[in-house]
Design an enzyme around this catalytic site. Structure first.
Site, mmCIF file in Angstrom:
data_model
loop_
_atom_site.group_PDB
_atom_site.id
_atom_site.type_symbol
_atom_site.label_atom_id
_atom_site.label_comp_id
_atom_site.label_asym_id
_atom_site.label_seq_id
_atom_site.Cartn_x
_atom_site.Cartn_y
_atom_site.Cartn_z
ATOM 1 N N HIS A 26 40.315 65.372 76.668
ATOM 2 C CA HIS A 26 41.277 66.356 77.177
ATOM 3 C C HIS A 26 42.084 67.039 76.054
ATOM 4 O O HIS A 26 43.310 67.093 76.068
ATOM 5 C CB HIS A 26 42.157 65.827 78.313
ATOM 6 C CG HIS A 26 42.964 64.579 78.070
ATOM 7 N ND1 HIS A 26 43.799 64.417 77.001
ATOM 8 C CD2 HIS A 26 43.078 63.447 78.798
ATOM 9 C CE1 HIS A 26 44.388 63.247 77.074
ATOM 10 N NE2 HIS A 26 43.961 62.631 78.136
ATOM 11 N N HIS A 80 45.823 51.084 85.224
ATOM 12 C CA HIS A 80 46.089 52.499 84.938
ATOM 13 C C HIS A 80 45.049 53.335 85.678
ATOM 14 O O HIS A 80 43.850 53.073 85.573
ATOM 15 C CB HIS A 80 45.995 52.699 83.423
ATOM 16 C CG HIS A 80 46.249 54.083 82.945
ATOM 17 N ND1 HIS A 80 46.995 55.003 83.649
ATOM 18 C CD2 HIS A 80 45.852 54.733 81.817
ATOM 19 C CE1 HIS A 80 47.052 56.138 82.969
ATOM 20 N NE2 HIS A 80 46.360 56.006 81.867
ATOM 21 N N GLU A 82 44.245 56.559 85.328
ATOM 22 C CA GLU A 82 43.571 57.699 84.686
ATOM 23 C C GLU A 82 42.065 57.440 84.697
ATOM 24 O O GLU A 82 41.608 56.299 84.560
ATOM 25 C CB GLU A 82 44.106 57.929 83.263
ATOM 26 C CG GLU A 82 43.666 59.294 82.744
ATOM 27 C CD GLU A 82 44.444 59.793 81.530
ATOM 28 O OE1 GLU A 82 45.257 59.043 80.968
ATOM 29 O OE2 GLU A 82 44.222 60.967 81.160
ATOM 30 N N ASP A 84 39.502 57.647 82.897
ATOM 31 C CA ASP A 84 38.690 56.939 81.901
ATOM 32 C C ASP A 84 38.671 55.436 82.189
ATOM 33 O O ASP A 84 37.831 54.710 81.669
ATOM 34 C CB ASP A 84 39.154 57.231 80.465
ATOM 35 C CG ASP A 84 40.645 57.122 80.271
ATOM 36 O OD1 ASP A 84 41.407 57.322 81.232
ATOM 37 O OD2 ASP A 84 41.072 56.837 79.132
ATOM 38 N N HIS A 146 51.518 55.569 79.920
ATOM 39 C CA HIS A 146 52.031 56.921 79.786
ATOM 40 C C HIS A 146 51.928 57.722 81.081
ATOM 41 O O HIS A 146 52.177 58.930 81.076
ATOM 42 C CB HIS A 146 51.291 57.640 78.646
ATOM 43 C CG HIS A 146 49.835 57.906 78.953
ATOM 44 N ND1 HIS A 146 49.339 59.176 78.966
ATOM 45 C CD2 HIS A 146 48.798 57.113 79.298
ATOM 46 C CE1 HIS A 146 48.041 59.158 79.261
ATOM 47 N NE2 HIS A 146 47.702 57.903 79.469
ATOM 48 N N ASP A 165 46.453 51.542 78.012
ATOM 49 C CA ASP A 165 46.361 52.474 76.876
ATOM 50 C C ASP A 165 47.213 52.028 75.677
ATOM 51 O O ASP A 165 46.900 52.374 74.522
ATOM 52 C CB ASP A 165 46.839 53.867 77.298
ATOM 53 C CG ASP A 165 45.781 54.638 78.079
ATOM 54 O OD1 ASP A 165 44.599 54.307 77.969
ATOM 55 O OD2 ASP A 165 46.162 55.579 78.788
ATOM 56 N N TYR A 193 46.517 58.031 68.032
ATOM 57 C CA TYR A 193 46.662 57.757 69.465
ATOM 58 C C TYR A 193 48.134 57.803 69.870
ATOM 59 O O TYR A 193 48.505 58.422 70.869
ATOM 60 C CB TYR A 193 46.049 56.381 69.806
ATOM 61 C CG TYR A 193 45.823 56.217 71.281
ATOM 62 C CD1 TYR A 193 44.630 56.646 71.861
ATOM 63 C CD2 TYR A 193 46.804 55.702 72.101
ATOM 64 C CE1 TYR A 193 44.431 56.535 73.228
ATOM 65 C CE2 TYR A 193 46.619 55.589 73.456
ATOM 66 C CZ TYR A 193 45.427 56.002 74.018
ATOM 67 O OH TYR A 193 45.244 55.899 75.375
ATOM 68 N N HIS A 226 41.387 50.817 75.013
ATOM 69 C CA HIS A 226 40.576 51.603 74.061
ATOM 70 C C HIS A 226 40.587 50.905 72.706
ATOM 71 O O HIS A 226 41.657 50.464 72.249
ATOM 72 C CB HIS A 226 41.166 53.004 73.846
ATOM 73 C CG HIS A 226 41.176 53.876 75.060
ATOM 74 N ND1 HIS A 226 40.046 54.391 75.630
ATOM 75 C CD2 HIS A 226 42.210 54.336 75.811
ATOM 76 C CE1 HIS A 226 40.373 55.136 76.674
ATOM 77 N NE2 HIS A 226 41.680 55.111 76.802
#
Ligand code: FEO
Length: 398
Positions: A26, A80, A82, A84, A146, A165, A193, A226
């Site tokens: 993104h 989370h 999101e 991914d 986040h 994250d 990051y 990650h």
């Protein structure tokens, strides 16, 4: 089928996916790819922590299958929402039919709004614990770290933090553990990051770290969503976060700019020479050679941000406008600012950029430098003086 789980400790396995090819996340340049980490806890209630990006669901299931039959998974915890980490969740739920799926209160809402689940998702609250049968998983909400739904899960007996994250990085490697990867590479990717994902929430990072300390939560292993897992010396990455969250400026100037016919480039290089003469670190970042996310990595610890743009059609050059929009959203703090640029006849870009930097809370420390067409020796001398002046201001702040 070609993929294997990786043992983290006696009851936890990494069962995520490595995305070697992704180069744009993104708008964040992932030049070294990334990983989507998911973890399997072997307890009486077999639990999967997070999933992976949708196209990687078979890889996750194949890794799980090297440890247990995936249908034996009892619980799934989504730290989370999101995509991914949740993109594969509907397919994994269909495949393994878990007894329960947990997420934070906001996470349940977000997952329902993403995937419109037919089944019930179970909300957990800050401080809740889940008994997996002899081992306890404790949840801590980390709202806006986040996303509103974000939480972390702590495996109490193993002192292992599934940090989603947080403490992560976009880095695809064959190694699964941080102690197997060069420290400077870890530092650089973790900083990138932080600068591009967590920077605007730095005060929340500080508060979370204080809260972990005050609750006496000891951490032996950090397992992020990650990049590599910190099974040794997790205090390294935690210490980096403590420092980045403070946003204390270093003696460093970042010059970010673009150029049409080389004039703004000449000024940028002369400013850089002046900065270096004073003994302050300088990073010169011409756009189209450096992307916005690499610029933010350098801005993270900079004392001053100097922005240059030619005037194009009465405005700021598009690549510079892009970086300004991006930087504004990431809310860097404690920076001095300065502006320069060449122009042909109207020259609005410099004034627009001054307003942009002021809007970000930066103190404009030097007279903006505007040069008509090609800078002559006088202009370049002024540019060099501007660099010296900014560098001295930074030194004077200490
Ligand atoms: Fe890695 Fe916020 O998702």
């Amino acid at each position: 089928m070609g993929f294997s789980a990786v043992k983290v400790n006696e009851r936890v396995y990494w069962v995520g996916a490595v995305d070697w090819a992704v180069r744009d996340f993104h708008g964040y340049s992932t030049n070294r790819g990334t990983t989507y980490n998911a973890y399997l806890i072997l307890a009486n209630k077999i639990t999967l922590i997070d999933t992976v990006k949708a196209p990687f669901k078979e890889e996750l299931l194949a890794r799980v299958a090297t440890v247990i039959n995936p249908e034996k998974i009892d619980y799934i915890v989504s730290n989370h929402s999101e995509m991914d980490h949740s993109g594969a969740l509907p397919a994994i739920v269909d495949a393994v039919k878990p007894e329960k799926v947990f997420a934070s209160v906001m996470g349940v809402k977000a997952l329902e709004e993403h995937f419109h689940f037919a089944r019930e998702l179970i909300p957990v609250r800050d401080g809740d614990t889940l008994d997996l049968g002899g081992v306890i998983l404790k949840f801590l909400e980390t709202r806006m770290l986040h996303w509103p739904d974000s939480m972390v899960s702590y495996l109490v007996e193993d002192r292992l933090l599934f940090s989603q994250d947080g403490f992560g990085m976009h880095l695809a490697t064959g190694e699964r553990f941080a102690d197997e990867v060069a420290l400077n590479l870890l530092f650089n990717e973790a900083a990138k990051y932080y600068a591009n994902i967590l920077l605007p929430y730095s005060n929340l990072v500080t508060r979370l770290l204080e809260r972990i300390d005050s609750l006496g939560i000891a951490i032996d292993i950090v397992a992020p969503d990650h990049g590599p897992i910190w099974r040794r010396e997790p205090e390294k990455i935690i210490g980096w976060y403590r420092e980045w969250a403070l946003q204390e400026p270093k003696e460093k100037v970042v010059i970010v700019y673009d150029t049409m016919w080389g004039s703004t480039d000449l000024i940028a290089r002369a400013i850089a020479d002046g900065v270096a003469e004073v003994g302050v670190a300088v990073k010169v970042m011409r756009l189209r050679a450096n992307d916005r996310s690499d610029v933010m990595t350098e801005v993270l610890d900079a004392g001053a941000v100097v922005v240059g743009s030619p005037t194009l059609n009465n405005g700021v050059f598009p690549t510079v406008a892009d970086v300004m929009t991006y930087m504004k959203g990431l809310k860097p703090k404690n920076k001095l600012g300065a502006v320069f640029g060449s122009y042909g006849w109207s020259g609005e870009a410099v004034a627009i950029l001054v307003d942009e930097l002021k809007g970000m809370g930066m103190e404009i420390v030097a007279e903006p430098l505007k040069a008509k067409y090609v800078p002559d020796r006088v202009v370049l001398t002024r540019a060099r003086e501007m660099g010296r002046f900014i560098a001295q201001k930074i030194k004077g702040r200490r």
